[in-house]
Design an enzyme around this catalytic site. Structure first.
Site, PDB file in Angstrom:
ATOM      1  N   ASP A  51       0.842  -1.199   0.000  1.00  0.00           N
ATOM      2  CA  ASP A  51       0.000   0.000   0.000  1.00  0.00           C
ATOM      3  C   ASP A  51       0.875   1.246   0.000  1.00  0.00           C
ATOM      4  O   ASP A  51       1.899   1.308   0.698  1.00  0.00           O
ATOM      5  CB  ASP A  51      -0.913   0.011   1.227  1.00  0.00           C
ATOM      6  N   GLU A  62      -4.646   2.408  -4.540  1.00  0.00           N
ATOM      7  CA  GLU A  62      -3.199   2.552  -4.404  1.00  0.00           C
ATOM      8  C   GLU A  62      -2.561   1.290  -3.811  1.00  0.00           C
ATOM      9  O   GLU A  62      -1.461   1.327  -3.278  1.00  0.00           O
ATOM     10  CB  GLU A  62      -2.865   3.765  -3.522  1.00  0.00           C
TER      11      GLU A  62
END
Length: 586
Positions: free
Chosen positions: A453, A496
């Site tokens: 992440d 993301e």
């Protein structure tokens, strides 16, 4: 008596000469004493005159009453009759064979026997390669005569060009005598061109190593042999051409079936290679596709060292690049290779061009060049025009099959690829993970995953906008993909977040790989539209355990829990599932 008769004499029943031919007069003093016996001898006999053997035939001449009033006695030198007889034997022997090697062997040995030669050779002319090859040698070492390639000078080329014959009684003192033959002791040479219609096929040459030179009468016999040889060679070549055409048609038919049966690019490349192998011998083979107007991708490369990795080169390099630029076919050998302005050589793929032979042809679909085939050998003068024609015929089939397979691969990639980052998408990530887990169950091999992440990515969007944010996602994906192994699968999992599959990797090794990736991404800030943006990663790692993870989703859930732990710890760190018992919330 007709003076046009050769060796003939008209004799009375008592053996007296009535008349004789002009050709017989030099022999008449020797023949006259034998006539009384010849009149009463068998109808066909042999006599020895002036050291030469003659066959004698006797024919009685009858008057109206049926009484013999004279005898016509004809003589013929045995050597001439023997030559005619042996020539007839040769014609029967070689005309019944369609194998060129057999024809060459028979012809040279027949010619040597008839003309009492000590050695012989039959170089063949190859108009497609513009060279004379050794052909067949008798009583001469193989290295005595070497192939004559595009020199167009010397006695042999003179015979080919002028389609004539030559007799050299004193060979060692001839101005263009070959030192190799002089060294072998050749004293006399008799040679003639072998021509079918207006097409030269080769040269029949005989040699004597003793001081008994060939005579002009020998030239006629050799030319008669050459005439029959031309017919036999032409028949052999026509047969071989027909067989080759049949083989080519079958090879092309097989290729069309194999290529039409697959849309998988790798399987197609191998099918193309098999088809080329059926058509021509080679030690190098390449399939290149056009990436853009400046770049070629060598998608399939085979060299003497085996299969080579895929690589890209500018179209200004290599024979494939030349073909892709100009859309022409090439057939080159040694010194004929393209100069540097035409194409920079690629020795790692093409080897030593100066010592090899190559063919190349474009792959064209709807007047658009999509690729090129390159076939090579590390020997000179390997390929003829017929080989290039066969390759061009195959290229037409290859072009259509390759175009369809590339379109299919592109469409397929759209279903498995994330458009923004060009990584595999979440759906394909799970397909690959399912495959790796099944492989792990079957072979007990390790497999690990990492969920990644981007830390504080929302602030990038809020500060610089979504356009910069999207570009940052692409740059992070590109940096990560360059760093991981080729066997690792990096995917965009969503937003993301990225997913990384690590085949053949145990838990501890996966933690180390994730930590190195984290440090690599944070080591250098990203420059996006003039903005310098630092980015860090939080990573969770999990390894598959058959008794804990019944399916791919359960493994991803564990890696996500480890990722959540990394974020709880303040981000920019790596956590593994073995830490969950100590840090997970109740």
């Amino acid at each position: 008596m007709d003076g046009s008769c050769q060796l003939a004499v008209l004799v009375s029943p008592s053996g007296e000469v009535v008349a004789c031919s002009e050709a017989l007069r030099p022999l008449l003093p020797d023949v006259t004493p034998l006539l009384p016996d010849l009149v009463h001898a068998e109808p066909e006999n042999e006599v020895l005159l002036q050291g030469r053997r003659y066959t004698v035939t006797r024919q009685p001449l009858l008057n109206e009453a049926g009484t013999t009033f004279a005898f016509l006695i004809a003589l013929q030198a045995v050597s001439v009759r023997r030559a005619d007889h042996r020539l007839s034997e040769m014609v029967i022997a070689i005309s019944s064979k369609l194998d060129i090697e057999h024809v060459l062997e028979q012809v040279v040995r027949f010619a040597m026997e008839l003309l009492d030669a000590d050695a012989g050779s039959l170089p063949l002319y190859d108009p497609e390669r513009e060279r004379l090859t050794i052909g067949h040698l008798v009583n001469l070492p193989v290295n005595t005569l070497t192939p004559i390639v595009t020199q167009r000078r010397g006695l042999m080329w003179q015979l080919i060009k002028q389609r004539t014959s030559i007799l050299i009684a004193d060979y060692p003192n001839h101005p263009v005598a070959l030192p190799e033959l002089v060294h072998r002791g050749v004293r006399s040479l008799l040679a003639t061109s072998i021509v079918y219609g207006n097409t030269p096929l080769g040269i029949l040459a005989l040699y004597r190593m003793r001081d008994e030179p060939f005579q002009e009468s020998d030239r006629d016999i050799l030319q008669a042999i050459a005439l029959q040889t031309a017919i036999a060679l032409h028949s052999s070549r026509m047969y071989q051409r027909a067989m080759r055409n049949a083989d080519e048609r079958y090879a092309l038919y097989q290729a069309s079936l194999e290529m039409g049966a697959t849309l998988d690019l790798e399987q197609l490349y191998q099918a193309i290679h098999r088809a080329v192998s059926r058509l021509v011998r080679h030690s190098r083979f390449m399939i290149a596709t056009l990436v853009d107007q400046r770049t070629a991708e060598y998608v399939y490369v085979y060299t003497p060292d085996g299969r080579q990795p895929v690589q890209r080169w500018p179209v200004t390099h290599g024979l494939a690049g030349y073909v892709l630029r100009f859309g022409v076919s090439l057939r080159l050998s040694g010194a004929q290779m393209l100069a540097v302005p035409g194409a920079q050589p690629l020795p790692e793929l093409e080897g030593n061009l100066a010592e090899g032979s190559f063919m190349a042809t474009p792959l064209i679909v709807d007047d658009r060049i999509i690729g090129a085939l390159v076939v090579g050998s590390d020997q000179r003068d390997v390929y003829a025009m017929s080989d290039l024609s066969a390759l061009e015929l195959l290229a037409a089939t290859v072009a259509g099959a390759l175009h369809n397979a590339m379109r299919f691969a592109h469409i397929q990639s759209l279903t498995i690829t994330d458009v923004l980052t060009e990584l595999v998408n979440r759906r394909h990530f799970f397909q690959i993970l399912h495959h790796e887990i099944e492989r792990s169950r079957r072979y007990r091999t390790p497999v690990s995953i990492a969920m990644i992440d981007l830390d504080h990515f929302k602030q990038v969007n809020d500060t610089y906008g979504h356009v910069v944010g999207d570009k940052l996602l692409r740059e992070v994906a590109l940096r990560c993909r360059r760093y991981v192994r080729d066997v690792d699968i990096l995917a965009r999992y969503g937003g993301e977040e990225y997913g990384l599959i690590l085949p053949e990797t145990r838990y501890e090794s996966a933690l180390l790989a994730a930590e190195r990736l984290r440090q690599h991404v944070m080591s250098v800030p990203f420059t996006i539209d003039g903005h310098l943006i630092s980015m860090t990663l939080s990573i969770g790692v999990a390894s598959f355990q058959a008794d804990v993870h019944p399916d791919p989703s359960s493994l991803v859930v564990d890696a996500d829990r480890a990722l959540y732990l990394a974020k709880q710890r303040g981000r920019n760190c790596v956590c593994g599932t073995k830490e969950l018992s100590r840090y997970a919330e109740p």
